[in-house]
Design a protein around this motif. Structure first.
Motif, PDB file in Angstrom:
ATOM      1  N   SER A  31       0.839  -1.208   0.000  1.00  0.00           N
ATOM      2  CA  SER A  31       0.000   0.000   0.000  1.00  0.00           C
ATOM      3  C   SER A  31       0.870   1.253   0.000  1.00  0.00           C
ATOM      4  O   SER A  31       0.533   2.243  -0.653  1.00  0.00           O
ATOM      5  CB  SER A  31      -0.949  -0.003   1.193  1.00  0.00           C
ATOM      6  N   TRP A  32       2.004   1.227   0.713  1.00  0.00           N
ATOM      7  CA  TRP A  32       2.909   2.383   0.687  1.00  0.00           C
ATOM      8  C   TRP A  32       3.445   2.626  -0.719  1.00  0.00           C
ATOM      9  O   TRP A  32       3.511   3.764  -1.174  1.00  0.00           O
ATOM     10  CB  TRP A  32       4.086   2.164   1.617  1.00  0.00           C
ATOM     11  N   GLU A  72       2.025   1.743  -3.566  1.00  0.00           N
ATOM     12  CA  GLU A  72       0.940   2.247  -4.412  1.00  0.00           C
ATOM     13  C   GLU A  72       0.650   3.712  -4.131  1.00  0.00           C
ATOM     14  O   GLU A  72       0.398   4.492  -5.049  1.00  0.00           O
ATOM     15  CB  GLU A  72      -0.315   1.399  -4.212  1.00  0.00           C
ATOM     16  N   GLN A  73       0.680   4.119  -2.866  1.00  0.00           N
ATOM     17  CA  GLN A  73       0.459   5.523  -2.530  1.00  0.00           C
ATOM     18  C   GLN A  73       1.575   6.392  -3.100  1.00  0.00           C
ATOM     19  O   GLN A  73       1.328   7.498  -3.580  1.00  0.00           O
ATOM     20  CB  GLN A  73       0.386   5.709  -1.013  1.00  0.00           C
ATOM     21  N   GLU A 108       3.337   5.744  -5.784  1.00  0.00           N
ATOM     22  CA  GLU A 108       3.178   5.819  -7.233  1.00  0.00           C
ATOM     23  C   GLU A 108       2.070   6.785  -7.613  1.00  0.00           C
ATOM     24  O   GLU A 108       2.158   7.470  -8.625  1.00  0.00           O
ATOM     25  CB  GLU A 108       2.869   4.434  -7.801  1.00  0.00           C
ATOM     26  N   GLN A 109       1.020   6.855  -6.801  1.00  0.00           N
ATOM     27  CA  GLN A 109      -0.085   7.764  -7.100  1.00  0.00           C
ATOM     28  C   GLN A 109       0.311   9.217  -6.854  1.00  0.00           C
ATOM     29  O   GLN A 109      -0.164  10.114  -7.541  1.00  0.00           O
ATOM     30  CB  GLN A 109      -1.311   7.415  -6.256  1.00  0.00           C
ATOM     31  N   SER A 110       1.178   9.459  -5.884  1.00  0.00           N
ATOM     32  CA  SER A 110       1.547  10.833  -5.572  1.00  0.00           C
ATOM     33  C   SER A 110       2.539  11.402  -6.578  1.00  0.00           C
ATOM     34  O   SER A 110       2.634  12.603  -6.738  1.00  0.00           O
ATOM     35  CB  SER A 110       2.126  10.921  -4.162  1.00  0.00           C
ATOM     36  N   LYS A 136       3.471  12.283 -10.120  1.00  0.00           N
ATOM     37  CA  LYS A 136       2.826  12.458 -11.420  1.00  0.00           C
ATOM     38  C   LYS A 136       3.912  12.589 -12.480  1.00  0.00           C
ATOM     39  O   LYS A 136       4.897  13.289 -12.276  1.00  0.00           O
ATOM     40  CB  LYS A 136       1.964  13.714 -11.412  1.00  0.00           C
TER      41      LYS A 136
END
Length: 73
Positions: A40-41, A43-44, A46-48, A50
């Motif tokens: 989850s860390w 994935e977070q 990667e989402q942050s 851009k």
């Protein structure tokens, strides 16, 4: 005597197996929880982040300027 040694050894091995079985289960569940948390860390993270375009450098930057005449100065 040999029979009692065998029974004692079997009892000790059985007791150790019984005691470590719960430790192994707890360790495996803790490992799974840690993997989920780390995933989850990631994935977070990667989402942050851009994707950005590289900045374009103007073509005239770095070009040589013609020398100034001493008459103009």
């Amino acid at each position: 005597m040999a029979w009692s040694n065998f029974l004692m050894t079997a009892a000790v091995i059985g007791g150790l197996f019984y005691m470590t079985k719960s430790d192994v289960r707890q360790g495996a569940s803790m490992f799974r929880r840690n993997v989920k948390t780390i995933r989850s860390w990631i994935e977070q993270g990667e989402q942050s982040v851009k994707p950005t375009k590289p900045k374009e450098i103007p073509r005239d930057v770095g070009a040589r300027q013609p020398p100034k005449d001493k008459k103009d100065a």
